[in-house]
Scaffold this active site. Sequence first.
Site, PDB file in Angstrom:
ATOM      1  N   LYS A 171       0.868  -1.181   0.000  1.00  0.00           N
ATOM      2  CA  LYS A 171       0.000   0.000   0.000  1.00  0.00           C
ATOM      3  C   LYS A 171       0.905   1.230   0.000  1.00  0.00           C
ATOM      4  O   LYS A 171       1.932   1.241   0.677  1.00  0.00           O
ATOM      5  CB  LYS A 171      -0.889  -0.026   1.250  1.00  0.00           C
ATOM      6  CG  LYS A 171      -1.878   1.138   1.337  1.00  0.00           C
ATOM      7  CD  LYS A 171      -2.815   0.993   2.544  1.00  0.00           C
ATOM      8  CE  LYS A 171      -3.821   2.128   2.635  1.00  0.00           C
ATOM      9  NZ  LYS A 171      -4.764   1.944   3.767  1.00  0.00           N
ATOM     10  N   SER A 180      -9.820   2.193   2.848  1.00  0.00           N
ATOM     11  CA  SER A 180      -8.912   2.932   1.999  1.00  0.00           C
ATOM     12  C   SER A 180      -7.931   2.053   1.227  1.00  0.00           C
ATOM     13  O   SER A 180      -7.336   2.497   0.246  1.00  0.00           O
ATOM     14  CB  SER A 180      -8.102   3.936   2.832  1.00  0.00           C
ATOM     15  OG  SER A 180      -7.313   3.247   3.787  1.00  0.00           O
ATOM     16  N   SER A 234     -10.177  -0.252   7.042  1.00  0.00           N
ATOM     17  CA  SER A 234      -9.583  -0.182   5.705  1.00  0.00           C
ATOM     18  C   SER A 234      -8.877  -1.425   5.206  1.00  0.00           C
ATOM     19  O   SER A 234      -8.457  -1.457   4.050  1.00  0.00           O
ATOM     20  CB  SER A 234      -8.613   0.991   5.622  1.00  0.00           C
ATOM     21  OG  SER A 234      -9.332   2.167   5.461  1.00  0.00           O
TER      22      SER A 234
HETATM   23  N1  GLN Z   1     -13.331   4.476   6.298  1.00  0.00           N
HETATM   24  C1  GLN Z   1     -12.720   4.944   7.511  1.00  0.00           C
HETATM   25  C2  GLN Z   1     -12.313   6.390   7.339  1.00  0.00           C
HETATM   26  O1  GLN Z   1     -12.616   6.936   6.348  1.00  0.00           O
HETATM   27  C3  GLN Z   1     -11.563   4.096   7.886  1.00  0.00           C
HETATM   28  C4  GLN Z   1     -10.351   4.341   7.072  1.00  0.00           C
HETATM   29  C5  GLN Z   1      -9.188   3.490   7.492  1.00  0.00           C
HETATM   30  O2  GLN Z   1      -9.345   2.466   8.144  1.00  0.00           O
HETATM   31  N2  GLN Z   1      -8.013   3.947   7.148  1.00  0.00           N
HETATM   32  O3  GLN Z   1     -11.723   6.979   8.180  1.00  0.00           O
END
Ligand code: GLN
Length: 494
Positions: free
Chosen positions: A76, A151, A175
Site C-alpha cells: 500500500k 482505503s 480499511s
Molecule cells: N473508512 C474509515 C475512514 O474513512 C476508515 C479508514 C481506514 O481504516 N483507514 O476513516
Amino acid sequence: MHNLSVAQISQGLSKGEFSSVEITQHFLDRIHQLDSSINAYITKLDESALAAAQQADKQIAAGQANPLTGIPFAHKDIFCAQGVKTTCGSRMLENFISPYDATVVANLKQAGAICLGKTNMDEFAMGSSTETSYFGKTMNPWDLETVPGGSSGGSAAAVAARLAPIATATDTGGSIRQPASLCGITGLKPTYGRVSRWGMIAFASSMDQAGPMGKSAEDCALLLQAMASFDSKDSTSIDHLVPDYSANLNAPLEGLRVGVPKEFFEQGLDPQIAAQVHNALAEYEKLGATLIDIELPNSKLAVPTYYVLAPAEASANLSRFDGVRYGHRCENPSDLMDMYCRSREEGFGEEVKRRIMIGTYVLSAGYYDAYFRKAQQVRRLIKNDFDRAFEKVDIIAGPTCPSTAFKFGAKTDNPVEMYLEDIYTISVNLAGLPGMSLPCGQIDVMPVGLQLIGKHFDESLILNAAHMFQQATDWHTLAPAFADNTSEANGGAS
Ligand code: GLN
C-alpha cells in the site's frame, strides 16, 4: 501461475519449477496488461522487482530461502520505501521520494519478498471507496462499475484481480477488512501494537495498524509473520513474542465459543448479507463450534466516536505538511502565511480538509470537553463491552460490511453514508483488537465478507478459525471473471 497460493509459489520455487524472476515477470506482465482497467497501482517497480528476484533466486539456489523468499507482493502506498515515490494517495506527496524504509518495508525486504509496486488508496487513508485518491479511483475487479472499498482498495483489487498474490494494507477504522470484503479476499487487521507503525504515514495514530491481505487465511498468516515485529522506533509497538502464525491453522474448532453480537444484525444490514453470514455461522457449528448470543450495547456509538477521535488525531498528524520541508509547495508565495495556506489548499483533497476542520474544531478550547474528552470516555465503554463479551466467548463473528460493493459516486455526496460503511469494523479499532474478513458468500456475483474478531494478540486463533472455514468451503477460491480464472470464475460454492 497467478492463482497459486504463497505456499504453492514457494514450493514451485524450491523445486525449480519456475524462478522468482519468472513469476515476478509474470505478475509484472499482468499488471502492464490489465491494470489500466483496475488502477490498483500508483507506482510499478519493474526494475527493482526483477533485481530483487535475481537475488532471491540466488538465495533459493543456495538453500537459504525463507517462506517469502522470491514471492511477489504489493505495498500500500502509505509505507515509506527508500528511493521510491510514496504518495499516500495525495497530491501533497505526489513527488515525495522517501529517504528511508518503513519497518514493514524493511521487514519484507529482509524476508526476501519481491515488491511489484505501490498500490492506490484513499488520500491519507481517509475513505471507504478509494474514490478520494488523487491518482484516480480503483475499480472493483468483480464489477468495474463498483468501488473496491477503501482505503486499501488498491491492495484489495490487486489481490482479487490476481495482479499480486498478497499485499500489505492498513486499517484505522476498517480499511483492511471492508475492501477485503468488497473484493472477495481475506484480510487481517492485527492487534494495535503488533506491527510497527514506523514509516507508515500517520492518519489516526491510536488506531492505525498494518496487516496482510491475500487469497486465504493461510497466505495472510505467512505475510503477517514477516510484517509483525517489536520495534523500539515505534513507542506503541508491543514487545510480545511473535508466534508461528502458520503452526495452528489446522487446529480443530471443537468447543470453540463463537459470540454473535445482536447489534450487528439489526437495521441497516442488507437481509441477503445477514442470510449469508448466518450460513457461515452454521458452517462453524458443523465444525464443532458453539454459537453464543452476545451484546455489544455501545457499538452503536462507535461511528460517531471514531469521527471525533480520528479527525482530531489526523488534524494534528497532518499539520506537518506545511510546504516547508517536503511535499507540495505552491508557486510564488507572497509570504510565509500565503505559502502555508496555499500549499495545503492545493495539496489536500476535500475529504482530508473536512477531517482537518472537524479535528481542529473538536480539539479547540471550549469544545474539547464536549467532544474529544467525551469520545475518549465512550471509547472506554466500547472496549469494556468487548472485555465483557470475551469472558464468555473465544471469538466474535458477524458481517464485515452492511452491503456489497456500491457504484461509483453512490456515496460521495453524503459523507455520513460513506462513514457507515465501517459500522461493524470501527469498534474493533477503538478497542485495539485483531479482526479479519474472509469471503463467505456472494450476492449477484458480488462478494460478501464474514468478520472474525479476537482478543488482543489472538491473531493465531482467528487465522485458525478462518482457515478451517476455508478448508470446508471454497468461497475464497472464487476469482472474478476479470482475473481470467478459467476453472471457477463466478461459480457457486460451499
Ligand atoms: N473508512 C474509515 C475512514 O474513512 C476508515 C479508514 C481506514 O481504516 N483507514 O476513516
